[in-house]
Design an enzyme around this catalytic site. Structure first.
Site, PDB file in Angstrom:
ATOM      1  N   GLU A  36      52.516  13.570 -78.520  1.00  9.72           N
ATOM      2  CA  GLU A  36      52.070  12.088 -78.735  1.00  9.72           C
ATOM      3  C   GLU A  36      53.220  11.280 -78.183  1.00  9.72           C
ATOM      4  O   GLU A  36      54.368  11.600 -78.898  1.00  9.72           O
ATOM      5  CB  GLU A  36      51.404  11.771 -80.024  1.00  9.72           C
ATOM      6  CG  GLU A  36      51.227  10.360 -80.094  1.00  9.72           C
ATOM      7  CD  GLU A  36      50.200   9.882 -78.997  1.00  9.72           C
ATOM      8  OE1 GLU A  36      49.326  10.088 -78.628  1.00  9.72           O
ATOM      9  OE2 GLU A  36      50.802   8.726 -78.421  1.00  9.72           O
ATOM     10  N   GLU A 201      30.287 -12.790 -65.869  1.00  7.02           N
ATOM     11  CA  GLU A 201      29.850 -11.551 -65.515  1.00  7.02           C
ATOM     12  C   GLU A 201      29.518 -11.727 -64.090  1.00  7.02           C
ATOM     13  O   GLU A 201      28.809 -12.470 -63.718  1.00  7.02           O
ATOM     14  CB  GLU A 201      29.009 -11.140 -66.419  1.00  7.02           C
ATOM     15  CG  GLU A 201      28.026  -9.964 -66.013  1.00  7.02           C
ATOM     16  CD  GLU A 201      28.947  -8.546 -65.814  1.00  7.02           C
ATOM     17  OE1 GLU A 201      29.695  -8.316 -66.718  1.00  7.02           O
ATOM     18  OE2 GLU A 201      28.851  -7.976 -64.840  1.00  7.02           O
ATOM     19  N   HIS A 438      11.645   2.198 -97.542  1.00  6.23           N
ATOM     20  CA  HIS A 438      11.284   0.613 -97.417  1.00  6.23           C
ATOM     21  C   HIS A 438      12.021  -0.287 -98.602  1.00  6.23           C
ATOM     22  O   HIS A 438      11.949   0.172 -99.726  1.00  6.23           O
ATOM     23  CB  HIS A 438       9.926   0.489 -97.801  1.00  6.23           C
ATOM     24  CG  HIS A 438       9.378  -0.849 -97.715  1.00  6.23           C
ATOM     25  ND1 HIS A 438       9.116  -1.543 -96.491  1.00  6.23           N
ATOM     26  CD2 HIS A 438       8.800  -1.808 -98.646  1.00  6.23           C
ATOM     27  CE1 HIS A 438       9.055  -2.660 -96.668  1.00  6.23           C
ATOM     28  NE2 HIS A 438       8.484  -2.920 -98.131  1.00  6.23           N
TER      29      HIS A 438
HETATM   30  P1  NAD Z   1      32.806  -2.160 -68.979  1.00  2.00           P
HETATM   31  O1  NAD Z   1      33.036  -1.397 -67.746  1.00  2.00           O
HETATM   32  O2  NAD Z   1      31.945  -1.806 -70.044  1.00  2.00           O
HETATM   33  O3  NAD Z   1      32.493  -3.530 -68.336  1.00  2.00           O
HETATM   34  C1  NAD Z   1      33.046  -4.257 -67.598  1.00  2.00           C
HETATM   35  C2  NAD Z   1      32.075  -5.434 -66.945  1.00  2.00           C
HETATM   36  O4  NAD Z   1      32.915  -6.382 -66.275  1.00  2.00           O
HETATM   37  C3  NAD Z   1      31.048  -4.962 -66.182  1.00  2.00           C
HETATM   38  O5  NAD Z   1      29.868  -5.918 -66.704  1.00  2.00           O
HETATM   39  C4  NAD Z   1      31.315  -5.484 -64.806  1.00  2.00           C
HETATM   40  O6  NAD Z   1      30.003  -5.783 -64.055  1.00  2.00           O
HETATM   41  C5  NAD Z   1      32.227  -6.551 -65.075  1.00  2.00           C
HETATM   42  N1  NAD Z   1      33.138  -7.067 -63.988  1.00  2.00           N
HETATM   43  C6  NAD Z   1      34.006  -6.119 -63.482  1.00  2.00           C
HETATM   44  N2  NAD Z   1      34.600  -6.892 -62.115  1.00  2.00           N
HETATM   45  C7  NAD Z   1      34.146  -8.398 -62.547  1.00  2.00           C
HETATM   46  C8  NAD Z   1      34.815  -9.508 -61.881  1.00  2.00           C
HETATM   47  N3  NAD Z   1      35.646  -9.487 -60.955  1.00  2.00           N
HETATM   48  N4  NAD Z   1      34.285 -10.658 -62.265  1.00  2.00           N
HETATM   49  C9  NAD Z   1      33.237 -10.695 -63.355  1.00  2.00           C
HETATM   50  N5  NAD Z   1      32.727  -9.655 -63.968  1.00  2.00           N
HETATM   51  C10 NAD Z   1      33.424  -8.298 -63.459  1.00  2.00           C
HETATM   52  O7  NAD Z   1      34.358  -2.393 -69.327  1.00  2.00           O
HETATM   53  P2  NAD Z   1      35.075  -3.262 -70.834  1.00  2.00           P
HETATM   54  O8  NAD Z   1      33.948  -3.629 -71.442  1.00  2.00           O
HETATM   55  O9  NAD Z   1      36.175  -3.521 -70.463  1.00  2.00           O
HETATM   56  O10 NAD Z   1      35.360  -1.573 -71.587  1.00  2.00           O
HETATM   57  C11 NAD Z   1      36.326  -0.697 -71.150  1.00  2.00           C
HETATM   58  C12 NAD Z   1      35.466   0.744 -71.494  1.00  2.00           C
HETATM   59  O11 NAD Z   1      35.926   0.850 -72.848  1.00  2.00           O
HETATM   60  C13 NAD Z   1      34.022   0.785 -71.388  1.00  2.00           C
HETATM   61  O12 NAD Z   1      33.821   1.891 -70.696  1.00  2.00           O
HETATM   62  C14 NAD Z   1      33.461   0.567 -72.705  1.00  2.00           C
HETATM   63  O13 NAD Z   1      32.330   1.289 -72.903  1.00  2.00           O
HETATM   64  C15 NAD Z   1      34.525   1.162 -73.672  1.00  2.00           C
HETATM   65  N6  NAD Z   1      34.431   0.248 -74.664  1.00  2.00           N
HETATM   66  C16 NAD Z   1      33.456   0.636 -75.788  1.00  2.00           C
HETATM   67  C17 NAD Z   1      33.524  -0.245 -76.793  1.00  2.00           C
HETATM   68  C18 NAD Z   1      32.386   0.166 -77.844  1.00  2.00           C
HETATM   69  O14 NAD Z   1      31.657   1.262 -77.782  1.00  2.00           O
HETATM   70  N7  NAD Z   1      32.182  -0.748 -78.671  1.00  2.00           N
HETATM   71  C19 NAD Z   1      34.221  -1.280 -77.078  1.00  2.00           C
HETATM   72  C20 NAD Z   1      35.059  -1.517 -76.162  1.00  2.00           C
HETATM   73  C21 NAD Z   1      35.407  -0.711 -74.958  1.00  2.00           C
END
Ligand code: NAD
Length: 459
Positions: A36, A201, A438
């Site tokens: 790490e 978005e 419940h």
């Molecule tokens: P994501 O891929 O889930 O979402 C990114 C979003 O940004 C998408 O909806 C996409 O359409 C949009 N996007 C991309 N380019 C854009 C632009 N130029 N303008 C506007 N919108 C745009 O990525 P994330 O939310 O950054 O998360 C990263 C990863 O980490 C994901 O795989 C996610 O599943 C993971 N993550 C998971 C959790 C959880 O499980 N609770 C929490 C945080 C992150």
């Protein structure tokens, strides 16, 4: 080479995937090392799932007392927050779990080697001056936030999720680009803390990978909470200035004190020595693996965000177990992406497993759907959290459960039941027969399952 430098299994990277793989390898009797470069526990523990959920716990509590206390008969007119204490609780939660991971390494007699590991081929890994040899290597170096082309992170005005998670203060207003998991979780956090939030978005709905009805429910809830949601929005440029950032959209510009870029994560596949080890990556840099997490190089496995699929800690941990078991000659079950539960800790929460309704139809299934709204669930009414629903998607011909989707309070806890039903190749009928306690939110899942056959009882 010294015996102390020879291992049966070496794991590169100690995130949730890596340390879980190391534990399983050690349980199976393998002499195991984990390497790490930073802190044991990786992204999830230090700058991801854990600290962000700790922040959301504080913001949710503050919001409930500050904005809704009277509704519950709590008269506390002076509800306020101290961000330093919120941040120190966040750090306390992380430290407690960090100690736990360190303890697990000791308990399982896993040697922890700190430093940057570089694959050199033929089972060798260089960590500074030390070179170790392993019969099997599991690469678990994770992922990092992706930037938007042409827009630099400065950690102050233009930030990514790492900066937002570790911040010591709140912005007055924030624009968030991307309405995936990171975007909607931080939109929830900032809004609950009283910031002005604009969520941008590119696609036509929030959380575009989720079921369409879930996206609609989230949009409604976010708008009601006062989050300015812009879908189908194209960002042309963003310029940090004094005290604010100007974001240029196709249809105008907006200003905010901070810009959070949340447009996805990319694999940490550079500087690992993948090429030297003969490990193939795809066009986006994700390591190619089979369903046993084997890479193209004999003796090298890869897991977690580095291999793509769902970039989720629990998927990584599961892949780690599969890799360690495969190394030990125990092929118990292959990795199946469709069994991965997806959880987003926004308000309302979102959780899903398997196919969305649209995906099931695209695959040619004759689909039957059951839905049950939280507004008809006693516990949700008691919580005062009636936004959302449970939904099951099933094959109308065989009855088999194909997917489940929950949006609403504690959705991330509720998804475990339909996920287990999917693992057992069950039917909604069987979920409906399960005697749910419940009053609990879990009855929503039972009722949604019954609704698939038109026999929900409380609606
Ligand atoms: P994501 O891929 O889930 O979402 C990114 C979003 O940004 C998408 O909806 C996409 O359409 C949009 N996007 C991309 N380019 C854009 C632009 N130029 N303008 C506007 N919108 C745009 O990525 P994330 O939310 O950054 O998360 C990263 C990863 O980490 C994901 O795989 C996610 O599943 C993971 N993550 C998971 C959790 C959880 O499980 N609770 C929490 C945080 C992150």
């Amino acid at each position: 080479m010294l015996e102390s430098d020879q291992f049966e299994v070496a794991v590169l990277g100690s995130g949730t995937g890596g340390y879980t793989a190391a534990i399983r390898a050690a349980q199976l009797g393998k002499k195991t090392a984990i390497i790490e470069v930073a802190k044991l526990g990786g992204t999830c523990l230090h700058i991801g799932c854990i600290p962000t959920k700790a922040l959301l716990e504080s913001s949710g509590l503050y919001h409930k007392l500050h904005d809704r206390g009277q509704e519950f008969g709590i008269l506390a007119p002076e509800v306020a927050f101290d961000y330093d204490r919120i941040a120190s609780r966040r750090d306390g939660v992380v430290n407690q779990l960090w100690k736990g991971v360190q303890g697990l390494m000791r308990k399982n007699r896993i040697e922890v080697i700190y430093g940057c590991g570089l694959l050199e081929g033929d089972g060798r890994i260089r960590i500074g001056d030390r070179v170790i040899q392993a019969s099997a290597i599991i690469v678990a170096t994770g992922s990092s936030p992706k930037p938007l082309p042409g827009i630099q992170f400065d950690g102050e005005r233009v930030i990514n999720s790492d900066h937002a998670t570790l911040a010591g203060k709140l912005p007055e207003s924030v624009a968030i680009i991307g309405a995936g998991a990171v975007g909607v979780e931080f939109a929830t956090f900032y809004r609950q803390m009283g910031c002005t939030v604009t969520l941008i978005e590119a696609l036509d709905r929030l959380v575009p990978l989720e079921d369409e009805e879930v996206s609609r429910a989230l949009l409604q809830a976010f708008q009601k909470a006062g989050i300015d949601c812009r879908v189908k929005a194209r960002v042309l440029d963003a310029r940090p200035g004094r005290g604010q950032v100007t974001v240029q959209l196709e249809d105008g510009e907006l200003r905010a004190s901070q810009l959070l870029i949340a447009v996805g994560r990319g694999p940490n596949s550079q500087g690992v020595g993948l090429e030297a080890a003969g490990v193939e990556v795809d066009q986006r840099g994700f390591v190619k693996v089979d369903e046993w997490m084997r890479t193209s190089a004999p003796g090298v496995w890869a897991i977690g965000d580095l291999v793509g699929g769902y970039l989720l800690a629990h998927a990584a941990a599961h892949e780690g177990v599969i890799a360690a078991e495969d190394i030990a000659g125990r092929r118990l079950h292959p990795m199946e992406q469709e069994l991965v539960t997806r959880c987003t800790y926004s308000t309302p929460e979102i959780a899903s497993v398997g196919l969305t309704e649209a995906e099931a139809r695209e695959r040619g299934y004759e689909v039957k759907v059951g839905k049950f709204p939280l507004v008809a669930n006693a516990r949700a009414i008691i919580h005062g959290e009636t936004q959302g629903f449970g939904k099951v998607v099933a094959d109308a011909r065989t009855g088999q459960l194909l997917g489940a989707h929950v949006v609403g309070v504690q959705a991330t806890e509720l998804i475990a039941e339909p996920a287990l039903a999917r693992l057992f190749q069950g039917d909604p009928w069987e979920i409906g027969r399960n005697i749910h306690p419940h009053p609990t939110l879990s009855e929503t899942i039972g009722e949604a399952a019954l609704a698939a056959d038109g026999v929900a009882l409380n609606i």
